[in-house]
Design an enzyme around this catalytic site. Structure first.
Site, PDB file in Angstrom:
ATOM      1  N   ASN A   9      15.325 -44.224 -23.091  1.00  0.00           N
ATOM      2  CA  ASN A   9      16.406 -44.336 -22.108  1.00  0.00           C
ATOM      3  C   ASN A   9      16.202 -43.211 -21.099  1.00  0.00           C
ATOM      4  O   ASN A   9      16.502 -42.062 -21.392  1.00  0.00           O
ATOM      5  CB  ASN A   9      17.763 -44.210 -22.811  1.00  0.00           C
ATOM      6  CG  ASN A   9      18.921 -44.189 -21.818  1.00  0.00           C
ATOM      7  OD1 ASN A   9      18.724 -44.474 -20.637  1.00  0.00           O
ATOM      8  ND2 ASN A   9      20.109 -43.864 -22.310  1.00  0.00           N
ATOM      9  N   TRP A  10      15.685 -43.588 -19.943  1.00  0.00           N
ATOM     10  CA  TRP A  10      15.370 -42.569 -18.928  1.00  0.00           C
ATOM     11  C   TRP A  10      16.617 -42.076 -18.208  1.00  0.00           C
ATOM     12  O   TRP A  10      16.546 -41.139 -17.419  1.00  0.00           O
ATOM     13  CB  TRP A  10      14.377 -43.120 -17.911  1.00  0.00           C
ATOM     14  CG  TRP A  10      13.000 -43.362 -18.453  1.00  0.00           C
ATOM     15  CD1 TRP A  10      12.525 -43.016 -19.695  1.00  0.00           C
ATOM     16  CD2 TRP A  10      11.908 -43.990 -17.778  1.00  0.00           C
ATOM     17  NE1 TRP A  10      11.221 -43.387 -19.826  1.00  0.00           N
ATOM     18  CE2 TRP A  10      10.811 -43.987 -18.667  1.00  0.00           C
ATOM     19  CE3 TRP A  10      11.742 -44.557 -16.514  1.00  0.00           C
ATOM     20  CZ2 TRP A  10       9.565 -44.535 -18.323  1.00  0.00           C
ATOM     21  CZ3 TRP A  10      10.517 -45.099 -16.173  1.00  0.00           C
ATOM     22  CH2 TRP A  10       9.442 -45.090 -17.069  1.00  0.00           C
ATOM     23  N   LYS A  11      17.746 -42.762 -18.415  1.00  0.00           N
ATOM     24  CA  LYS A  11      19.001 -42.413 -17.718  1.00  0.00           C
ATOM     25  C   LYS A  11      18.727 -42.378 -16.202  1.00  0.00           C
ATOM     26  O   LYS A  11      17.867 -43.121 -15.723  1.00  0.00           O
ATOM     27  CB  LYS A  11      19.558 -41.102 -18.269  1.00  0.00           C
ATOM     28  CG  LYS A  11      19.703 -41.151 -19.801  1.00  0.00           C
ATOM     29  CD  LYS A  11      20.473 -40.027 -20.391  1.00  0.00           C
ATOM     30  CE  LYS A  11      20.520 -40.202 -21.907  1.00  0.00           C
ATOM     31  NZ  LYS A  11      21.304 -39.172 -22.576  1.00  0.00           N
ATOM     32  N   HIS A  94      26.775 -47.130 -24.029  1.00  0.00           N
ATOM     33  CA  HIS A  94      26.273 -45.758 -24.149  1.00  0.00           C
ATOM     34  C   HIS A  94      27.444 -44.790 -23.942  1.00  0.00           C
ATOM     35  O   HIS A  94      28.318 -45.038 -23.110  1.00  0.00           O
ATOM     36  CB  HIS A  94      25.171 -45.512 -23.119  1.00  0.00           C
ATOM     37  CG  HIS A  94      24.437 -44.232 -23.377  1.00  0.00           C
ATOM     38  ND1 HIS A  94      24.979 -43.004 -23.040  1.00  0.00           N
ATOM     39  CD2 HIS A  94      23.257 -43.974 -23.981  1.00  0.00           C
ATOM     40  CE1 HIS A  94      24.141 -42.059 -23.419  1.00  0.00           C
ATOM     41  NE2 HIS A  94      23.089 -42.614 -23.999  1.00  0.00           N
ATOM     42  N   GLU A  96      27.714 -42.148 -22.376  1.00  0.00           N
ATOM     43  CA  GLU A  96      27.903 -41.683 -20.991  1.00  0.00           C
ATOM     44  C   GLU A  96      28.645 -42.738 -20.175  1.00  0.00           C
ATOM     45  O   GLU A  96      29.423 -42.402 -19.278  1.00  0.00           O
ATOM     46  CB  GLU A  96      26.534 -41.334 -20.370  1.00  0.00           C
ATOM     47  CG  GLU A  96      25.991 -40.044 -20.962  1.00  0.00           C
ATOM     48  CD  GLU A  96      24.481 -39.946 -21.043  1.00  0.00           C
ATOM     49  OE1 GLU A  96      23.778 -40.706 -20.354  1.00  0.00           O
ATOM     50  OE2 GLU A  96      23.998 -39.093 -21.826  1.00  0.00           O
ATOM     51  N   GLU A 166      24.628 -42.868 -31.913  1.00  0.00           N
ATOM     52  CA  GLU A 166      24.353 -41.714 -31.058  1.00  0.00           C
ATOM     53  C   GLU A 166      25.564 -40.782 -31.088  1.00  0.00           C
ATOM     54  O   GLU A 166      26.494 -40.947 -30.281  1.00  0.00           O
ATOM     55  CB  GLU A 166      24.097 -42.167 -29.616  1.00  0.00           C
ATOM     56  CG  GLU A 166      22.850 -43.001 -29.441  1.00  0.00           C
ATOM     57  CD  GLU A 166      22.243 -42.822 -28.044  1.00  0.00           C
ATOM     58  OE1 GLU A 166      21.072 -42.466 -27.981  1.00  0.00           O
ATOM     59  OE2 GLU A 166      22.953 -43.009 -27.051  1.00  0.00           O
ATOM     60  N   GLY A 172      21.502 -34.730 -25.703  1.00  0.00           N
ATOM     61  CA  GLY A 172      21.109 -33.759 -24.681  1.00  0.00           C
ATOM     62  C   GLY A 172      21.433 -32.318 -25.029  1.00  0.00           C
ATOM     63  O   GLY A 172      21.373 -31.444 -24.171  1.00  0.00           O
ATOM     64  N   SER A 211      18.980 -36.079 -29.188  1.00  0.00           N
ATOM     65  CA  SER A 211      18.011 -34.980 -29.318  1.00  0.00           C
ATOM     66  C   SER A 211      16.865 -35.291 -30.279  1.00  0.00           C
ATOM     67  O   SER A 211      16.400 -34.402 -30.996  1.00  0.00           O
ATOM     68  CB  SER A 211      18.715 -33.679 -29.712  1.00  0.00           C
ATOM     69  OG  SER A 211      19.626 -33.280 -28.702  1.00  0.00           O
ATOM     70  N   GLY A 232      16.332 -40.018 -25.233  1.00  0.00           N
ATOM     71  CA  GLY A 232      16.656 -39.679 -23.851  1.00  0.00           C
ATOM     72  C   GLY A 232      15.649 -38.688 -23.296  1.00  0.00           C
ATOM     73  O   GLY A 232      14.534 -39.051 -22.919  1.00  0.00           O
ATOM     74  N   GLY A 233      16.016 -37.413 -23.283  1.00  0.00           N
ATOM     75  CA  GLY A 233      15.216 -36.362 -22.652  1.00  0.00           C
ATOM     76  C   GLY A 233      13.733 -36.397 -23.004  1.00  0.00           C
ATOM     77  O   GLY A 233      12.879 -36.318 -22.104  1.00  0.00           O
TER      78      GLY A 233
HETATM   79  P1  13P Z   1      18.733 -37.210 -25.702  1.00  0.00           P
HETATM   80  O1  13P Z   1      17.541 -37.710 -26.445  1.00  0.00           O
HETATM   81  O2  13P Z   1      18.396 -36.558 -24.381  1.00  0.00           O
HETATM   82  O3  13P Z   1      19.628 -36.376 -26.564  1.00  0.00           O
HETATM   83  O4  13P Z   1      19.597 -38.500 -25.270  1.00  0.00           O
HETATM   84  C1  13P Z   1      19.901 -39.445 -26.238  1.00  0.00           C
HETATM   85  C2  13P Z   1      20.486 -40.616 -25.575  1.00  0.00           C
HETATM   86  O5  13P Z   1      21.562 -40.559 -25.024  1.00  0.00           O
HETATM   87  C3  13P Z   1      19.675 -41.848 -25.549  1.00  0.00           C
HETATM   88  O6  13P Z   1      20.423 -42.933 -25.121  1.00  0.00           O
END
Ligand code: 13P
Length: 249
Positions: A9-11, A94, A96, A166, A172, A211, A232-233
């Site tokens: 997930n590149w956001k 998600h 967010e 999650e 993050g 993470s 994510g990251g």
């Molecule tokens: P991180 O891997 O950056 O913690 O993000 C997880 C996430 O929200 C994937 O959807």
């Protein structure tokens, strides 16, 4: 035996050059991975990603969708539009989207249903905040989020779905849930689905997100109810993401 999956997930990150670089690296480095790999770029890069992924087994997913078929919804994107660009997966709910864009359990359920009805795979994200964990509400929160979708879309729709646990406090932050903490919630989610359908619960992929990195991926993926990761990251770093995909096998 459930097949492992790793979803990137590149956001809201990247640009055209980064999309070229990350997908080029992924195609090169992950040829021998037997797990299913799916990449969710920002929507404006779906066409570019679709072109780059032709001839590979790497899947394409979207980060969000509108539950309506079409119409006066300025700025929104429908399931059929995503389908035109080769998306097989769509993230829904998600944290967010829930916290920053006020999506309710019911909004998430409607999106999930729209995705299933179009024949795509929703990736339903659930998870508790740090406060909710601290006051002992984790189980109640994740089951409420899950039940909202079961009640609207029906249990059968989960034969086509992926669930991602999650925990908000792990996203993050570098504070990954321990494999045991994550396993406990994954088990709870699967047991809850078992009450409705043993068959669906047994085949349902439940991914962990929050993470995930090259150091913790293997120990998380080794747990019996953790079927891979939603990353994510670390998915924006081609070396780190390759290592995570290798840990999935
Ligand atoms: P991180 O891997 O950056 O913690 O993000 C997880 C996430 O929200 C994937 O959807």
């Amino acid at each position: 035996m459930r097949r492992r999956r790793v979803i990137a997930n590149w956001k809201m990150n990247g640009d055209k050059t980064i999309v070229d670089h990350l997908l080029g690296a992924l195609k090169n480095n992950c040829k021998n991975i037997t797990s299913e790999l799916i990449v969710c770029p920002p929507a404006v890069y779906l066409a570019q990603a679709q072109g780059l992924l032709v001839g590979t087994t790497i899947g394409l997913g979207a980060q969000n969708v509108n539950a309506n078929r079409s119409g006066a919804y300025t700025g929104e994107i429908s399931v059929s539009m995503l389908q035109e660009f080769g998306c097989g997966h769509v993230l829904v709910g998600h944290s967010e989207r829930r916290s920053l864009f006020a999506e309710t359990d019911q909004d998430v359920a409607e999106k999930f249903k729209a995705v299933v009805n179009a024949g795509l795979r929703p990736v339903l994200c659930v998870g508790e905040s740090e406060h909710e964990r601290n006051i002992g509400s984790t189980d109640e929160v994740v089951l409420r989020q899950l039940d909202a979708v079961v009640n609207t879309a029906g249990i059968e729709s989960f034969s086509q779905a992926i669930v991602a646990y999650e925990p908000v406090w792990a996203i993050g932050t570098g504070n990954t849930a321990t494999p045991e903490q994550a396993q406990e919630v994954h088990r709870l989610l699967r047991k809850h689905i078992e009450l409705l359908s043993m068959e669906i619960a047994t085949q349902l992929p439940i991914l962990y997100g929050g993470s995930v990195n090259p150091e913790n991926a293997a120990s998380l993926f080794a747990m019996s109810d953790i079927d891979g990761g939603l990353v994510g990251g670390a998915s924006l770093d081609s070396q780190a993401f390759t290592a995570i995909c290798n840990a999935a096998g």
